[in-house]
Design a protein around this motif. Structure first.
Motif, PDB file in Angstrom:
ATOM      1  N   GLY A  38       0.825  -1.211   0.000  1.00  0.00           N
ATOM      2  CA  GLY A  38       0.000   0.000   0.000  1.00  0.00           C
ATOM      3  C   GLY A  38       0.854   1.254   0.000  1.00  0.00           C
ATOM      4  N   SER A  39       0.219   2.374  -0.371  1.00  0.00           N
ATOM      5  CA  SER A  39       0.946   3.651  -0.410  1.00  0.00           C
ATOM      6  C   SER A  39       0.556   4.509   0.802  1.00  0.00           C
ATOM      7  N   GLY A  40       1.187   5.682   0.910  1.00  0.00           N
ATOM      8  CA  GLY A  40       1.195   6.544   2.107  1.00  0.00           C
ATOM      9  C   GLY A  40      -0.052   6.834   2.923  1.00  0.00           C
ATOM     10  N   GLY A  41      -1.244   6.595   2.430  1.00  0.00           N
ATOM     11  CA  GLY A  41      -2.450   6.830   3.226  1.00  0.00           C
ATOM     12  C   GLY A  41      -2.575   8.275   3.666  1.00  0.00           C
ATOM     13  N   GLY A  42      -3.235   8.484   4.808  1.00  0.00           N
ATOM     14  CA  GLY A  42      -3.505   9.840   5.301  1.00  0.00           C
ATOM     15  C   GLY A  42      -2.287  10.538   5.870  1.00  0.00           C
ATOM     16  N   ILE A  43      -1.162   9.838   5.997  1.00  0.00           N
ATOM     17  CA  ILE A  43       0.011  10.446   6.650  1.00  0.00           C
ATOM     18  C   ILE A  43       0.435  11.722   5.931  1.00  0.00           C
ATOM     19  N   ALA A  46      -1.212  14.665   7.213  1.00  0.00           N
ATOM     20  CA  ALA A  46      -1.144  14.907   8.655  1.00  0.00           C
ATOM     21  C   ALA A  46      -0.148  16.031   8.948  1.00  0.00           C
ATOM     22  N   SER A  47      -0.186  16.493  10.202  1.00  0.00           N
ATOM     23  CA  SER A  47       0.623  17.654  10.596  1.00  0.00           C
ATOM     24  C   SER A  47       1.955  17.259  11.201  1.00  0.00           C
ATOM     25  N   GLY A  48       2.143  15.987  11.485  1.00  0.00           N
ATOM     26  CA  GLY A  48       3.332  15.562  12.224  1.00  0.00           C
ATOM     27  C   GLY A  48       3.049  15.448  13.718  1.00  0.00           C
ATOM     28  N   LEU A  49       1.965  16.074  14.171  1.00  0.00           N
ATOM     29  CA  LEU A  49       1.570  15.933  15.576  1.00  0.00           C
ATOM     30  C   LEU A  49       0.886  14.589  15.750  1.00  0.00           C
ATOM     31  N   LEU A  50       1.223  13.888  16.831  1.00  0.00           N
ATOM     32  CA  LEU A  50       0.650  12.564  17.057  1.00  0.00           C
ATOM     33  C   LEU A  50      -0.422  12.674  18.139  1.00  0.00           C
ATOM     34  N   SER A 285      -1.277  -2.951  -4.705  1.00  0.00           N
ATOM     35  CA  SER A 285      -2.408  -3.093  -3.787  1.00  0.00           C
ATOM     36  C   SER A 285      -2.849  -4.555  -3.801  1.00  0.00           C
ATOM     37  N   VAL A 286      -3.578  -4.929  -2.778  1.00  0.00           N
ATOM     38  CA  VAL A 286      -4.028  -6.324  -2.680  1.00  0.00           C
ATOM     39  C   VAL A 286      -5.328  -6.469  -3.458  1.00  0.00           C
ATOM     40  N   ARG A 287      -5.275  -7.327  -4.483  1.00  0.00           N
ATOM     41  CA  ARG A 287      -6.469  -7.538  -5.307  1.00  0.00           C
ATOM     42  C   ARG A 287      -7.342  -8.633  -4.704  1.00  0.00           C
ATOM     43  N   GLY A 393      -6.627   0.309  13.311  1.00  0.00           N
ATOM     44  CA  GLY A 393      -6.669   1.682  12.776  1.00  0.00           C
ATOM     45  C   GLY A 393      -8.075   2.158  12.473  1.00  0.00           C
ATOM     46  N   SER A 394      -8.167   3.062  11.529  1.00  0.00           N
ATOM     47  CA  SER A 394      -9.425   3.779  11.323  1.00  0.00           C
ATOM     48  C   SER A 394     -10.515   2.939  10.676  1.00  0.00           C
ATOM     49  N   ILE A 395     -10.191   1.734  10.203  1.00  0.00           N
ATOM     50  CA  ILE A 395     -11.249   0.874   9.650  1.00  0.00           C
ATOM     51  C   ILE A 395     -12.119   0.277  10.764  1.00  0.00           C
ATOM     52  N   GLY A 407      -6.440  10.186  15.999  1.00  0.00           N
ATOM     53  CA  GLY A 407      -6.047   9.442  14.790  1.00  0.00           C
ATOM     54  C   GLY A 407      -4.810   8.589  14.978  1.00  0.00           C
ATOM     55  N   SER A 408      -3.711   9.207  15.386  1.00  0.00           N
ATOM     56  CA  SER A 408      -2.479   8.431  15.546  1.00  0.00           C
ATOM     57  C   SER A 408      -2.586   7.483  16.725  1.00  0.00           C
ATOM     58  N   GLY A 409      -3.250   7.932  17.789  1.00  0.00           N
ATOM     59  CA  GLY A 409      -3.395   7.069  18.975  1.00  0.00           C
ATOM     60  C   GLY A 409      -4.102   5.783  18.629  1.00  0.00           C
TER      61      GLY A 409
HETATM   62  C1  LIG Z   1      -6.084  15.852   6.658  1.00  0.00           C
HETATM   63  C2  LIG Z   1      -5.628  14.931   7.746  1.00  0.00           C
HETATM   64  C3  LIG Z   1      -4.973  15.460   8.833  1.00  0.00           C
HETATM   65  C4  LIG Z   1      -4.559  14.636   9.866  1.00  0.00           C
HETATM   66  N1  LIG Z   1      -3.923  15.191  10.925  1.00  0.00           N
HETATM   67  C5  LIG Z   1      -3.566  14.415  11.949  1.00  0.00           C
HETATM   68  C6  LIG Z   1      -2.938  14.973  13.102  1.00  0.00           C
HETATM   69  O1  LIG Z   1      -2.671  16.170  13.188  1.00  0.00           O
HETATM   70  N2  LIG Z   1      -2.636  14.137  14.129  1.00  0.00           N
HETATM   71  C7  LIG Z   1      -2.922  12.798  14.084  1.00  0.00           C
HETATM   72  O2  LIG Z   1      -2.637  12.087  15.036  1.00  0.00           O
HETATM   73  N3  LIG Z   1      -3.495  12.249  12.999  1.00  0.00           N
HETATM   74  C8  LIG Z   1      -3.828  13.016  11.948  1.00  0.00           C
HETATM   75  N4  LIG Z   1      -4.420  12.451  10.847  1.00  0.00           N
HETATM   76  C9  LIG Z   1      -4.797  11.019  10.897  1.00  0.00           C
HETATM   77  C10 LIG Z   1      -3.740   9.983  10.544  1.00  0.00           C
HETATM   78  O3  LIG Z   1      -2.699  10.454   9.737  1.00  0.00           O
HETATM   79  C11 LIG Z   1      -4.360   8.771   9.838  1.00  0.00           C
HETATM   80  O4  LIG Z   1      -4.875   9.163   8.594  1.00  0.00           O
HETATM   81  C12 LIG Z   1      -5.483   8.133  10.507  1.00  0.00           C
HETATM   82  O5  LIG Z   1      -5.030   7.795  11.773  1.00  0.00           O
HETATM   83  C13 LIG Z   1      -5.966   6.884   9.721  1.00  0.00           C
HETATM   84  O6  LIG Z   1      -4.897   5.995   9.490  1.00  0.00           O
HETATM   85  P1  LIG Z   1      -5.089   4.539   8.890  1.00  0.00           P
HETATM   86  O7  LIG Z   1      -3.722   3.964   8.736  1.00  0.00           O
HETATM   87  O8  LIG Z   1      -6.090   3.779   9.672  1.00  0.00           O
HETATM   88  O9  LIG Z   1      -5.769   4.737   7.432  1.00  0.00           O
HETATM   89  P2  LIG Z   1      -5.270   5.488   6.110  1.00  0.00           P
HETATM   90  O10 LIG Z   1      -4.329   6.564   6.449  1.00  0.00           O
HETATM   91  O11 LIG Z   1      -6.499   5.824   5.367  1.00  0.00           O
HETATM   92  O12 LIG Z   1      -4.445   4.383   5.315  1.00  0.00           O
HETATM   93  C14 LIG Z   1      -5.055   3.320   4.604  1.00  0.00           C
HETATM   94  C15 LIG Z   1      -3.984   2.563   3.824  1.00  0.00           C
HETATM   95  O13 LIG Z   1      -4.552   1.392   3.268  1.00  0.00           O
HETATM   96  C16 LIG Z   1      -4.066   1.235   1.928  1.00  0.00           C
HETATM   97  N5  LIG Z   1      -4.980   0.359   1.201  1.00  0.00           N
HETATM   98  C17 LIG Z   1      -6.328   0.446   1.072  1.00  0.00           C
HETATM   99  N6  LIG Z   1      -6.792  -0.574   0.311  1.00  0.00           N
HETATM  100  C18 LIG Z   1      -5.700  -1.320  -0.039  1.00  0.00           C
HETATM  101  C19 LIG Z   1      -5.507  -2.504  -0.808  1.00  0.00           C
HETATM  102  N7  LIG Z   1      -6.528  -3.149  -1.404  1.00  0.00           N
HETATM  103  N8  LIG Z   1      -4.246  -2.964  -0.965  1.00  0.00           N
HETATM  104  C20 LIG Z   1      -3.203  -2.353  -0.377  1.00  0.00           C
HETATM  105  N9  LIG Z   1      -3.325  -1.227   0.372  1.00  0.00           N
HETATM  106  C21 LIG Z   1      -4.556  -0.727   0.534  1.00  0.00           C
HETATM  107  C22 LIG Z   1      -3.946   2.667   1.416  1.00  0.00           C
HETATM  108  O14 LIG Z   1      -3.071   2.724   0.316  1.00  0.00           O
HETATM  109  C23 LIG Z   1      -3.355   3.333   2.655  1.00  0.00           C
HETATM  110  O15 LIG Z   1      -1.973   3.105   2.693  1.00  0.00           O
HETATM  111  C24 LIG Z   1      -4.814  13.246   9.801  1.00  0.00           C
HETATM  112  C25 LIG Z   1      -5.437  12.698   8.688  1.00  0.00           C
HETATM  113  C26 LIG Z   1      -5.848  13.514   7.663  1.00  0.00           C
HETATM  114  C27 LIG Z   1      -6.536  12.879   6.488  1.00  0.00           C
END
Ligand SMILES: Cc1cc2nc3c(=O)[nH]c(=O)nc-3n(C[C@H](O)[C@H](O)[C@H](O)COP(=O)(O)OP(=O)(O)OC[C@H]3O[C@@H](n4cnc5c(N)ncnc54)[C@H](O)[C@@H]3O)c2cc1C
Length: 432
Positions: A38-43, A46-50, A285-287, A393-395, A407-409
């Motif tokens: 997978g690629s970078g997601g919401g990181i 993000a602001s860098g604050l956890l 990505s995982v198909r 995580g967020s799912i 979010g990070s917690g």
């Molecule tokens: C605008 C914004 C600001 C934020 N600011 C903060 C902040 O200040 N402080 C803080 O603590 N958190 C912050 N966050 C939240 C944090 O960065 C995370 O986004 C949040 O915790 C969700 O993380 P996650 O890993 O559950 O999901 P996501 O970040 O959504 O990551 C999902 C991952 O799954 C992958 N994926 C999905 N389907 C597939 C597949 N079929 N095959 C392979 N890979 C797949 C995607 O490529 C991605 O890598 C912010 C988020 C956003 C969007």
């Protein structure tokens, strides 16, 4: 699935957002062989604050200075919330480990205590968070004590206005001054971008010229605030040079997404998981995901010929809608890879409140997977769907990380707890 033999790992992490990164890191630290897809997601945004947990209950927008007191209250009032299901000792250990790894990759954080910190945002509001990058740390004290402070921004940088921050806080912080300067070498450019300036400041000559422009503006300022662009990969070095050159503490304020501080966090995490031996498939990505007994088989898109991977355990960290872990049509929400049952409102009418800004948030933002006590998602009968499948995580259902500022917690704590479960049987099989 057929074709070439699959490469075998202890654990496959699907997702490279905060949760996937944390899981890959913790797996590698426990000596598990790990592949991450997978690629970078919401990181990146993000602001860098956890954040750990700043707001509970969401509907009352009650702000907590102690995240651990907030967690204790959450556990009493909302025991099904995923963060309430991780014990505080594990959360402390998870954060320490995560921050130590970032520090080792050149992105240092202020020592973690027991309290949240308050920091300025780029629009002059205050954000409450837990893990604070060292380059932002001096802003916590400056804000708390309302120290005489100079905010500096750069002509042409649209995403950050020192004047707006000072205007918003004028009544509350009278000793907050602002100045705008030209960025050396970009004087004739009408619009400048934080990432370009950040890179430019990694050059000593540009840094020294910038410091020389700010120094005469200091006046009685005891601290200086700047947009978060003090270097990209070498922020500690650039930040230290500004403090030495100006002779006062300097702090960064995160700019709007996509920010330099988000890019730094992503870069540090990518570097640290790779350096710990995690095999990364960031363009894939995982198909398809299937299970044969206790073994998972993953079919990847994006790799030539469609790589196949087998793993003893799979950690699903695919996020919600923006991460593509959940998909919605006009009727309902489904989990994107396996079609796992999603905890969701009864019908589309119930997804949102009438008022978009309703402080209680929207039911759709609490949709997600329910799991058993060891983080295995449940099937339609309420039993774990597969013995070796975990979700983090967020799912996960029953939380609104954006409004709770967790979010990070949520990502780090549930990754820690799930990897503990994944590592357990391996430890047992390795025992003498
Ligand atoms: C605008 C914004 C600001 C934020 N600011 C903060 C902040 O200040 N402080 C803080 O603590 N958190 C912050 N966050 C939240 C944090 O960065 C995370 O986004 C949040 O915790 C969700 O993380 P996650 O890993 O559950 O999901 P996501 O970040 O959504 O990551 C999902 C991952 O799954 C992958 N994926 C999905 N389907 C597939 C597949 N079929 N095959 C392979 N890979 C797949 C995607 O490529 C991605 O890598 C912010 C988020 C956003 C969007």
């Amino acid at each position: 699935m057929s074709g070439a033999a699959a490469t075998r790992y202890d654990v496959a992490v699907i997702g490279a957002g905060m949760a996937g990164m944390a899981a890959a890191l913790f797996a590698a630290e426990r000596g598990l062989s790990c592949v991450q897809v997978g690629s970078g997601g919401g990181i990146l945004f993000a602001s860098g604050l956890l954040d750990l947990l700043a707001v509970h209950p969401v509907a009352e927008h009650r702000l907590w200075q102690s995240p651990y007191d907030a967690l204790a209250t959450l556990a009493g009032e909302q025991p099904g919330h995923p963060l309430a299901r991780v014990d505080p000792t594990s959360i402390r250990a998870a954060f320490q480990s995560f921050v130590a790894a970032l520090t080792s990759a050149g992105l240092a954080y202020a020592p973690l205590g027991e309290r949240n910190s308050n920091l300025l945002t780029s629009i002059g509001t205050v954000k409450t968070s837990f893990g604070v990058p060292m380059t932002m740390a001096a802003g916590v004290d400056a804000l708390e004590r309302r120290l005489p402070c100079l905010l500096v921004d750069f002509r042409g940088l649209r995403e950050f206005s020192a004047r707006q921050i000072a205007a918003t806080l004028a009544d509350d912080w009278p000793d907050l001054r602002h100045q705008r300067i030209d960025f050396p070498g970009f004087e004739a450019v009408p619009e400048v971008y934080a990432v370009h300036l950040a890179r430019a400041l990694e050059t000593r000559a540009t840094r020294e010229r910038t410091i020389a422009l700010i120094k005469p503006l200091l006046g009685d300022a005891r601290v200086v605030g700047l947009p978060a662009l003090l270097g990209l990969a070498r922020s500690q070095e650039v930040h230290a040079a500004f403090e030495a050159g100006l002779g006062v503490p300097v702090f960064e304020i995160p700019t709007m997404p996509t920010s330099v501080s988000g890019l730094r966090l992503l870069g540090a995490l990518e570097s640290v998981v790779s350096s710990r031996g995690v095999r990364r498939r960031q363009l894939s990505s995982v198909r398809a995901l299937t299970f044969e007994g206790d073994t998972a088989l993953l079919q990847l898109d994006g790799a030539p010929g469609g790589e196949r991977i087998s793993a003893r355990a799979v950690v699903l960290a695919t996020g919600r809608f923006s991460g593509h872990g959940l998909t919605a049509d006009r009727q309902s929400v489904r989990e994107s890879i396996l079609g796992l049952p999603v905890q969701q409102p009864g019908g589309r009418d119930a997804w949102h409140q009438d008022d978009f800004l309703d402080p209680a948030g929207h039911a759709i933002n609490r949709a997600g997977l329910r799991t058993d006590e060891v983080w295995r998602p449940l099937d339609a009968t309420g039993k774990p769907a597969w013995k070796s499948l975990f979700a983090i995580g967020s799912i996960l259902a029953d939380q609104d990380w954006m409004r709770a500022k967790c979010g990070s917690g949520l990502a780090i704590a549930t990754a820690w707890a799930a990897i503990e479960q994944v590592a357990q049987p391996l430890r047992e099989t390795q025992a003498p």
